[in-house]
Design a protein around this motif. Sequence first.
Motif, PDB file in Angstrom:
ATOM      1  N   HIS A 122     -13.029   4.090  -2.037  1.00 40.73           N
ATOM      2  CA  HIS A 122     -14.370   3.525  -1.893  1.00 40.73           C
ATOM      3  C   HIS A 122     -14.361   2.517  -0.749  1.00 40.73           C
ATOM      4  CE1 HIS A 122     -18.060   1.371  -3.901  1.00 40.73           C
ATOM      5  NE2 HIS A 122     -18.391   2.054  -2.815  1.00 40.73           N
ATOM      6  N   LEU A 123     -15.284   2.682   0.161  1.00 29.94           N
ATOM      7  CA  LEU A 123     -15.430   1.793   1.303  1.00 29.94           C
ATOM      8  C   LEU A 123     -16.854   1.253   1.298  1.00 29.94           C
ATOM      9  CD1 LEU A 123     -14.334   2.462   4.966  1.00 29.94           C
ATOM     10  CD2 LEU A 123     -16.726   1.944   4.472  1.00 29.94           C
ATOM     11  N   THR A 235     -15.497  -5.106   5.961  1.00 25.34           N
ATOM     12  CA  THR A 235     -15.344  -3.864   5.204  1.00 25.34           C
ATOM     13  C   THR A 235     -14.488  -4.129   3.974  1.00 25.34           C
ATOM     14  OG1 THR A 235     -15.517  -2.480   7.196  1.00 25.34           O
ATOM     15  CG2 THR A 235     -14.469  -1.486   5.260  1.00 25.34           C
ATOM     16  N   LEU A 236     -14.987  -3.721   2.817  1.00 22.40           N
ATOM     17  CA  LEU A 236     -14.239  -3.824   1.568  1.00 22.40           C
ATOM     18  C   LEU A 236     -13.671  -2.448   1.235  1.00 22.40           C
ATOM     19  CD1 LEU A 236     -13.464  -5.355  -1.092  1.00 22.40           C
ATOM     20  CD2 LEU A 236     -15.643  -4.530  -2.015  1.00 22.40           C
ATOM     21  N   LEU A 237     -12.357  -2.386   1.088  1.00 21.08           N
ATOM     22  CA  LEU A 237     -11.670  -1.135   0.768  1.00 21.08           C
ATOM     23  C   LEU A 237     -11.125  -1.212  -0.651  1.00 21.08           C
ATOM     24  CD1 LEU A 237      -9.756  -1.036   4.123  1.00 21.08           C
ATOM     25  CD2 LEU A 237     -11.349   0.757   3.437  1.00 21.08           C
ATOM     26  N   GLU A 238     -11.396  -0.163  -1.434  1.00 23.72           N
ATOM     27  CA  GLU A 238     -10.894  -0.096  -2.805  1.00 23.72           C
ATOM     28  C   GLU A 238     -10.048   1.166  -2.961  1.00 23.72           C
ATOM     29  OE1 GLU A 238     -13.985  -1.735  -5.749  1.00 23.72           O
ATOM     30  OE2 GLU A 238     -15.195  -1.013  -4.057  1.00 23.72           O
ATOM     31  N   PHE A 239      -9.057   1.098  -3.867  1.00 28.66           N
ATOM     32  CA  PHE A 239      -8.021   2.125  -3.917  1.00 28.66           C
ATOM     33  C   PHE A 239      -7.868   2.706  -5.315  1.00 28.66           C
ATOM     34  CE2 PHE A 239      -6.990  -1.191  -0.841  1.00 28.66           C
ATOM     35  CZ  PHE A 239      -6.989  -0.449   0.318  1.00 28.66           C
ATOM     36  N   PRO A 240      -7.296   3.914  -5.403  1.00 27.55           N
ATOM     37  CA  PRO A 240      -7.068   4.524  -6.722  1.00 27.55           C
ATOM     38  C   PRO A 240      -5.890   3.864  -7.423  1.00 27.55           C
ATOM     39  CG  PRO A 240      -6.088   5.887  -5.015  1.00 27.55           C
ATOM     40  CD  PRO A 240      -6.812   4.764  -4.297  1.00 27.55           C
ATOM     41  N   PRO A 250      -8.217  -4.537  -4.149  1.00 31.14           N
ATOM     42  CA  PRO A 250      -8.948  -4.204  -2.920  1.00 31.14           C
ATOM     43  C   PRO A 250      -8.577  -5.136  -1.780  1.00 31.14           C
ATOM     44  CG  PRO A 250     -10.386  -5.318  -4.465  1.00 31.14           C
ATOM     45  CD  PRO A 250      -9.091  -5.111  -5.181  1.00 31.14           C
ATOM     46  N   ILE A 251      -9.025  -4.770  -0.588  1.00 27.35           N
ATOM     47  CA  ILE A 251      -8.787  -5.569   0.615  1.00 27.35           C
ATOM     48  C   ILE A 251     -10.103  -5.695   1.367  1.00 27.35           C
ATOM     49  CG2 ILE A 251      -7.796  -5.464   2.951  1.00 27.35           C
ATOM     50  CD1 ILE A 251      -5.257  -4.468   1.866  1.00 27.35           C
ATOM     51  N   VAL A 252     -10.358  -6.867   1.908  1.00 22.52           N
ATOM     52  CA  VAL A 252     -11.471  -7.055   2.837  1.00 22.52           C
ATOM     53  C   VAL A 252     -10.881  -7.087   4.250  1.00 22.52           C
ATOM     54  CG1 VAL A 252     -13.193  -8.674   3.702  1.00 22.52           C
ATOM     55  CG2 VAL A 252     -13.028  -8.228   1.249  1.00 22.52           C
ATOM     56  N   TYR A 253     -11.423  -6.239   5.098  1.00 17.16           N
ATOM     57  CA  TYR A 253     -10.972  -6.133   6.489  1.00 17.16           C
ATOM     58  C   TYR A 253     -12.039  -6.721   7.395  1.00 17.16           C
ATOM     59  CZ  TYR A 253     -10.017  -3.828  10.992  1.00 17.16           C
ATOM     60  OH  TYR A 253      -9.788  -3.564  12.323  1.00 17.16           O
ATOM     61  N   LEU A 261      -8.270  -9.533  10.395  1.00 18.84           N
ATOM     62  CA  LEU A 261      -7.870 -10.243   9.188  1.00 18.84           C
ATOM     63  C   LEU A 261      -7.887  -9.268   8.018  1.00 18.84           C
ATOM     64  CD1 LEU A 261      -9.961 -13.549   9.462  1.00 18.84           C
ATOM     65  CD2 LEU A 261      -7.517 -13.263   9.934  1.00 18.84           C
ATOM     66  N   TYR A 262      -6.898  -9.382   7.150  1.00 18.89           N
ATOM     67  CA  TYR A 262      -6.837  -8.620   5.909  1.00 18.89           C
ATOM     68  C   TYR A 262      -6.847  -9.635   4.773  1.00 18.89           C
ATOM     69  CZ  TYR A 262      -5.555  -4.675   8.858  1.00 18.89           C
ATOM     70  OH  TYR A 262      -5.548  -3.703   9.822  1.00 18.89           O
ATOM     71  N   LEU A 263      -7.940  -9.713   4.039  1.00 17.95           N
ATOM     72  CA  LEU A 263      -8.108 -10.714   2.989  1.00 17.95           C
ATOM     73  C   LEU A 263      -7.830 -10.076   1.635  1.00 17.95           C
ATOM     74  CD1 LEU A 263     -11.453 -12.250   4.311  1.00 17.95           C
ATOM     75  CD2 LEU A 263      -9.105 -12.885   4.920  1.00 17.95           C
ATOM     76  N   GLU A 264      -6.894 -10.653   0.892  1.00 14.87           N
ATOM     77  CA  GLU A 264      -6.484 -10.066  -0.381  1.00 14.87           C
ATOM     78  C   GLU A 264      -6.631 -11.011  -1.567  1.00 14.87           C
ATOM     79  OE1 GLU A 264      -2.866  -7.636  -0.276  1.00 14.87           O
ATOM     80  OE2 GLU A 264      -2.646  -8.199   1.820  1.00 14.87           O
TER      81      GLU A 264
END
Length: 302
Positions: A122-123, A235-240, A250-253, A261-264
């Motif tokens: 999910h993006l 961009t918010l990235l979500e993973f299985p 998830p990570i915010v890019y 920046l990669y925000l975790e």
Amino acid sequence: MAGSSLPRRALGRRLRGYRVEAEKSQLAAGLHIEMSPQSIGRMEDGQKVKICTSQIRDLLDLYRVPNPSDERNEIFMLWQEVRDQALAAKLAGTAKGWWQAYTDQYEPHFDHYLGLEAVATHLTTHQVLLLPGLLQTGDYRRALSLVGDPTVSPAALERRLELAAHRRVRLADPSFRADVLLSEAVLRQTPGGRSVMVEQLRHLLEMIEASTNLSIRVVPSDAGSHLGLLTQSFTLLEFPPLASHLAEPPIVYVEGYDGSLYLERTDMIDRHRRAILDIQRVALTEHNTVQCIQQIVKEYGE
């Protein structure tokens, strides 16, 4: 960062947590298992390093992780998953991600993002000036490339367009969903001229009509106050879930001109989730977004 990036990242993050809790430096960890502190750092960042099971066991001893314990079992489940995926990738001839064939055509900091995008389910992206790469037509991408590097060779430019086209394939995966929030200003930028933008906007309309896993909503310029004005583009990235059933955060890019920046951190993720809800509050519906895009196409075509 190939297909095994998620378990590697999860393993590295947990090992870093245990090291920090034990108040050990990367230098001390490296000396303990005869690795450089730089290699410890790369491992904790989820990058591939040469390390064996006994070295991981020694690190857990150094970090005073009880033996036996659920914490140790979790680490070794992740380690087994890393090894299994690495072996599967090697047998399939995909030990490297497809995007790494194009490393000469993008900035080094973007390699990590492409690896994450390739495995995300999910993006959600908010963009204030330019369309996200997944939605760009070839001519739109070409215009942006020429702005960034007017002297780029025709061959290199074609490789950049190949990379962009390969990324768009991600939208054909039914297990992947993209929710795109676009400032109206994005639709009114004209890289390459009005004719290029008309083609690009028509492409958006086609995608909206054809895709079941893509949502595009426009934030009108008169939307008033909302958190998107402060967050700008992200961009918010979500993973299985991993095979070990552990949840991967998830990570915010956030992409910048000279780096990313990669925000975790959980609080940062929560802040961006609140921003997404607030931006969605003021965004047009999908139906009204189509009408907005059609109106701008009409304006550009006059």
